[in-house]
Design an enzyme around this catalytic site. Sequence first.
Site, short mmCIF file in Angstrom:
data_model
loop_
_atom_site.label_atom_id
_atom_site.label_comp_id
_atom_site.label_asym_id
_atom_site.label_seq_id
_atom_site.Cartn_x
_atom_site.Cartn_y
_atom_site.Cartn_z
CG ASN A 132 -1.68 1.15 1.09
OD1 ASN A 132 -2.66 1.16 0.18
ND2 ASN A 132 -1.77 2.11 2.18
CD GLU A 195 -2.31 2.47 -2.99
OE1 GLU A 195 -1.70 1.49 -3.20
OE2 GLU A 195 -3.23 2.22 -2.18
CG ASP A 242 -6.71 16.57 8.79
OD1 ASP A 242 -6.96 16.95 7.46
OD2 ASP A 242 -6.06 15.75 9.25
MN MN Z 1 -4.60 1.64 -0.85
#
Ligand code: MN
Length: 421
Positions: A132, A195, A242
Amino acid sequence: MSFRGFIQQLAEAGKLMEVHEPVSPKLEVPAMAKKAGQPILFHNVNGTKAVMNLLNSRDALAMVLDTPPQDIISRLINVGNGSTTIVDNSPTKEVISKPDLSKLPIMTHFDKDGAPYITAGVLVSEFEGVMNASVHRLMVLSKTELIARLVAPRHTYLLHKKASEQGKPLPIAIAIGIDPITLFATCTRVPPGEEFNYASALKGVPVELFRCENGVHVPHAEIVLEGYIHPTRRAPEGPFVDITGTYDLVRTEPVIELTRMMHRRDFIYHGILPAGGEHKLLMGVPYEPKIYEAVSKVAKVKNVILPEGGCCYLHALVQIEKQKEEDGKNAILAALSAHHSLKHVMVVDDDINIFDPNDVEYAMATRVRGDRDIMMLPHVRGSSLDPCNAPDGTTTKMGIDATKPLGEEKFERATNRFEKA
Ligand code: MN
């Protein structure tokens, strides 16, 4: 386009501000970047270079995707397949050393921040053959340790959970300063492990990856930090600002122990300003094609944006070519189901310019009647980033159908046939 190639391109287009005097990563650099509101390269932050506001606008993103800003969605939807290639050498390996975060110009962004934070670090993890890559905010705990905010049930969280259930550390590498398309791809929710393939498809050429000592494969970067997420160690993470520009909650999050660091000899550190344009775009734009596709199943959708005023996250503007009276409300429901963090959705006709907040407000002013056009969905789960949530995490979602009723001439906007000439 490489990270440095993009900076070069911005400079050649006259879009890069440069600061040569020495500046501090503690509040000063973020304040200057916020004020600049455009790509800015600092030549001397504690003796090293740093860049901020790189993908700061839709124009900048359009530039790297090589498409007009209004066509970003179709560019993202009409992407084929891609695959990566493994290489041995990388300019990232010019300097290899023991980890020492004090060598990097990691910034403290706002007065009450808990610590300096890495904000443009792509955290790549691999466990049992599953990879990931995603951006996580990373709080500095010591010269060799970070605290990672891992949001459940996203992919890094799940990989760490799986490893820690077996009592194993999760091997990771953090890449800072990577090419802008690959960075954008790692901010997109794609199926597990996809990705860098998605990045390759967007780029039209394979993304080159090289292997770190711990087995994790990373793209070329200015800086790579190698290490492990500890299976059980956790520490308080925050306070941190954020996308809403407000402080997120302090939570207890997993600790990363670094084992090695490598970087370009004259590396350029990349920092993303919390709640700045780059942060918002990277959070929001990847959802626009998903919303577009969902709405396309119920109405003739023309465009979708998550506007900056809604933090590129909580608000969506959906532009449709209305064909049936119910299209507006169906589009609202489809949009809310495609991006669960959305709170307010406004649907407009295709004569409204969704990139112009005044034109959107015009639609609200002249085409909305509250009792007829506003749809409320109370007590549903909201975004964890919304400061307005009820204590149980729920909120009220709202849709505004700002399309004009079909066939009523009084809603027609006056035109002048010479305007378009
Ligand atoms: Mn992912």
